[in-house]
Scaffold this active site. Structure first.
Site, PDB file in Angstrom:
ATOM      1  N   TYR A 195       0.986-122.878  34.801  1.00  0.00           N
ATOM      2  CA  TYR A 195       0.534-123.887  35.780  1.00  0.00           C
ATOM      3  C   TYR A 195      -0.611-124.634  35.105  1.00  0.00           C
ATOM      4  CZ  TYR A 195      -0.607-125.178  40.712  1.00  0.00           C
ATOM      5  OH  TYR A 195      -0.820-125.811  41.914  1.00  0.00           O
ATOM      6  N   GLU A 207       4.245-134.144  44.431  1.00  0.00           N
ATOM      7  CA  GLU A 207       3.086-134.998  44.194  1.00  0.00           C
ATOM      8  C   GLU A 207       3.375-136.459  44.533  1.00  0.00           C
ATOM      9  OE1 GLU A 207       1.175-133.780  40.180  1.00  0.00           O
ATOM     10  OE2 GLU A 207       3.141-132.820  40.271  1.00  0.00           O
ATOM     11  N   THR A 238      16.813-122.666  36.876  1.00  0.00           N
ATOM     12  CA  THR A 238      15.904-123.366  35.965  1.00  0.00           C
ATOM     13  C   THR A 238      16.794-123.959  34.881  1.00  0.00           C
ATOM     14  OG1 THR A 238      14.215-121.678  36.351  1.00  0.00           O
ATOM     15  CG2 THR A 238      13.894-123.117  34.436  1.00  0.00           C
ATOM     16  N   ASP A 242       6.430-118.754  33.693  1.00  0.00           N
ATOM     17  CA  ASP A 242       6.072-120.141  33.965  1.00  0.00           C
ATOM     18  C   ASP A 242       4.577-120.237  34.244  1.00  0.00           C
ATOM     19  OD1 ASP A 242       6.482-122.845  34.274  1.00  0.00           O
ATOM     20  OD2 ASP A 242       7.044-122.684  36.390  1.00  0.00           O
ATOM     21  N   GLU A 278       8.790-129.938  32.898  1.00  0.00           N
ATOM     22  CA  GLU A 278       8.012-128.991  32.114  1.00  0.00           C
ATOM     23  C   GLU A 278       8.510-128.964  30.673  1.00  0.00           C
ATOM     24  OE1 GLU A 278       7.297-125.201  33.845  1.00  0.00           O
ATOM     25  OE2 GLU A 278       7.319-125.953  35.908  1.00  0.00           O
ATOM     26  N   LYS A 306      11.939-120.471  43.608  1.00  0.00           N
ATOM     27  CA  LYS A 306      12.062-120.873  42.212  1.00  0.00           C
ATOM     28  C   LYS A 306      13.274-120.258  41.516  1.00  0.00           C
ATOM     29  CE  LYS A 306       7.909-122.872  41.554  1.00  0.00           C
ATOM     30  NZ  LYS A 306       7.693-124.184  40.936  1.00  0.00           N
ATOM     31  N   ARG A 348      -5.681-128.183  50.502  1.00  0.00           N
ATOM     32  CA  ARG A 348      -7.139-128.021  50.662  1.00  0.00           C
ATOM     33  C   ARG A 348      -7.821-129.309  50.207  1.00  0.00           C
ATOM     34  NH1 ARG A 348      -5.098-123.943  47.779  1.00  0.00           N
ATOM     35  NH2 ARG A 348      -5.773-125.019  45.901  1.00  0.00           N
ATOM     36  N   ARG A 366      10.439-126.348  48.018  1.00  0.00           N
ATOM     37  CA  ARG A 366       9.057-126.294  48.519  1.00  0.00           C
ATOM     38  C   ARG A 366       8.943-125.617  49.869  1.00  0.00           C
ATOM     39  NH1 ARG A 366       6.853-126.863  43.729  1.00  0.00           N
ATOM     40  NH2 ARG A 366       7.338-128.848  42.753  1.00  0.00           N
ATOM     41  N   ASP A 383      12.007-126.954  36.128  1.00  0.00           N
ATOM     42  CA  ASP A 383      11.772-125.811  37.018  1.00  0.00           C
ATOM     43  C   ASP A 383      12.035-126.256  38.460  1.00  0.00           C
ATOM     44  OD1 ASP A 383      10.923-123.446  38.185  1.00  0.00           O
ATOM     45  OD2 ASP A 383       8.807-124.007  38.121  1.00  0.00           O
ATOM     46  N   GLU A 414      10.516-129.974  38.626  1.00  0.00           N
ATOM     47  CA  GLU A 414       9.228-129.989  37.930  1.00  0.00           C
ATOM     48  C   GLU A 414       9.509-130.280  36.458  1.00  0.00           C
ATOM     49  OE1 GLU A 414       7.290-126.222  38.805  1.00  0.00           O
ATOM     50  OE2 GLU A 414       6.431-127.048  40.646  1.00  0.00           O
ATOM     51  N   HIS A 443      -1.726-131.675  37.924  1.00  0.00           N
ATOM     52  CA  HIS A 443      -0.734-131.140  38.869  1.00  0.00           C
ATOM     53  C   HIS A 443      -1.418-130.173  39.849  1.00  0.00           C
ATOM     54  CE1 HIS A 443       3.034-129.501  40.417  1.00  0.00           C
ATOM     55  NE2 HIS A 443       2.638-128.293  40.086  1.00  0.00           N
ATOM     56  N   GLN A 497       9.313-121.882  49.190  1.00  0.00           N
ATOM     57  CA  GLN A 497       8.122-121.480  48.436  1.00  0.00           C
ATOM     58  C   GLN A 497       6.883-121.394  49.335  1.00  0.00           C
ATOM     59  OE1 GLN A 497       7.219-124.332  45.327  1.00  0.00           O
ATOM     60  NE2 GLN A 497       5.514-123.146  44.507  1.00  0.00           N
ATOM     61  N   THR A 550       4.333-127.810  35.538  1.00  0.00           N
ATOM     62  CA  THR A 550       4.569-129.241  35.692  1.00  0.00           C
ATOM     63  C   THR A 550       3.556-130.049  34.887  1.00  0.00           C
ATOM     64  OG1 THR A 550       5.202-128.708  37.942  1.00  0.00           O
ATOM     65  CG2 THR A 550       4.931-131.043  37.422  1.00  0.00           C
TER      66      THR A 550
END
Ligand code: MN
Length: 423
Positions: free
Chosen positions: A126, A370, A254, A124, A198, A250, A140, A234, A230, A196, A131, A237, A356
């Site tokens: 990213y 999100e 899937t 997978d 995808e 994860k 951050r 959270r 996916d 997610e 995203h 994770q 995603t």
């Protein structure tokens, strides 16, 4: 890279009427492959309209013409597409219609689908910068995107054993949760279950261990694309991924859609790669003129949710996002080339997902992480129920299609799953 050819002609019609409906996912220009069970055996099929053609039986008839019976499903090349279009096209002879109509067609909605290929490995990526930025901002705010992002197609090795077919229920995973930072973690059902949106692609032919795949040849190794959900916990994770990548957050499930659309069917929908503007370009091994001009795919993606109450009250699924595969920062060719760039061997049937697929706009966020800013901003369903993350018995429905003036709409079917309570 595939060029537009006679198999994309929008005027081709099928004697299977449902394939000619303008909104059909599976016109005669598409011909996606799938695998289904019949009398306990796996059979390879090709979707057409509301039906599925028994592809292996088709191959044993004279209608298959020059197509070679190797690697079956992965062998749907131009010649096979032309043979299929001749047999399924409106100008075919009565004998072929009778043979196919009476013996080789199955009703799509009656079939039990299994994985289209033996999936050795699942990776997978990213690859949506939107995203990555949305998620980065949660953790951050001043510096959402890490410095490697514009150079490295970021990915991790997923788990192939827990890939399930659309329509399979997904049991809420249990795992370590440390939302109470004052106390030790607890082992409980996930409280932050997410999806997610995808897109995945299947490797058609691989590479030997130690060898690489140049970007100029990348797409020759890709068979086709399908929808992927996916599922992501959270809370599990967030706590486990310090400092390594995704693991139990994860690997519980899937979901993939049953139909794999051959890359060739998507030739009319190829678009330039992401416009980097003044940003540093990719390193040489990921750079190629054709990839720049046509590496992207204009594929529209939609995600819907239906709670149990909504289903009970016959309320239509609620739209969560619309996004587009063309907004990915890296192309599928770059993902494949990067994957093999250290000499890692890819095998036929390997599944590689994009990550995603979110866009820049608010209604293009393709995960709840999100949409609700990690649960901080809940939203309302048509019933008045609210959601931060997925509740038990929620259903997520994903759809995808390509459309462009002058060409038939190419659809990807649906990728569905209902959440069941934790065991
Ligand atoms: Mn993912």
């Amino acid at each position: 890279m595939h060029n537009i050819n006679e198999t994309h002609n929008k005027d081709l019609e099928s004697w299977i009427e449902s394939a000619n409906e303008p909104e059909s996912d599976f016109p005669i220009q598409n011909l996606p492959v799938c695998q289904y069970l019949e009398a306990g055996e796996k059979k390879i099929g090709v979707a057409i309209g509301d039906s599925v053609l028994d592809f292996e039986a088709f191959f044993n008839t004279a209608l298959a013409k020059g197509g070679e019976k190797v690697d079956m499903a992965l062998a749907v090349d131009s010649n096979v597409r032309i043979a299929l279009q001749e047999a399924l096209g409106e100008n075919t002879n009565e004998e072929a219609k009778t043979l196919i109509g009476e013996h080789l067609l199955r009703k799509q909605s009656d079939l039990e689908y299994v994985k289209p290929f033996h999936i050795h490995d699942y990776t997978d990526f990213y690859c949506s910068i939107y995203h990555a930025t949305n998620v980065g901002r949660i953790f951050r705010p001043e510096n959402p995107l890490l410095p490697n992002y514009r150079y490295v197609p970021i990915g991790y090795h997923g788990r192939s054993s827990s890939i399930v077919m659309s329509g399979s229920d997904v049991v809420r995973p249990k795992g370590q949760n440390r939302s109470d930072t004052e106390n030790p973690p607890v082992y409980i059902p996930s409280k932050a279950l997410d999806y997610e949106m995808e897109v995945g692609f299947f490797v058609g032919s691989g590479n030997k261990l130690g060898e690489t795949i140049p970007i100029s040849k990348a797409e020759e190794h890709i068979f086709g694309l399908c929808l992927v959900n996916d599922w992501s916990a959270r809370d599990i994770q967030g706590w486990e991924a310090q400092p390594l990548g995704p693991f139990l957050g994860k690997s519980f499930a899937t979901t993939i859609a049953p139909f794999v659309v051959p890359l060739e069917a998507l030739a009319p929908f190829r678009v330039p790669e992401y416009d980097r503007g003044d940003e540093p370009g990719p390193l040489e091994y990921l750079k190629n003129d054709i990839n720049s001009k046509k590496g992207g795919i204009d594929m529209k993606l939609e995600v819907y949710i239906a709670s149990k109450q909504m289903r009970d009250e016959n309320i239509e699924p609620h739209l969560l996002s619309r996004s587009n595969l063309k907004d990915l920062y890296w192309t599928i060719g770059q993902m494949l080339t990067h994957h093999a760039s250290n000499g890692c061997n890819l095998n036929p049937g390997d599944l590689i997902a994009t990550g995603t697929v979110s866009g820049n706009e608010n209604d293009e966020k393709a995960s709840l992480l999100e949409i609700t800013k990690r649960g901080k901003e809940p939203f309302e369903l048509p019933t008045g129920e609210t959601r931060r993350f997925l509740e038990d018995y929620d259903e997520i429905i994903m759809k995808g299609f390509c459309g462009r003036e002058g060409y038939r709409r190419i659809g990807f079917g649906e990728c569905r799953g209902v959440i069941l309570p934790a065991n």
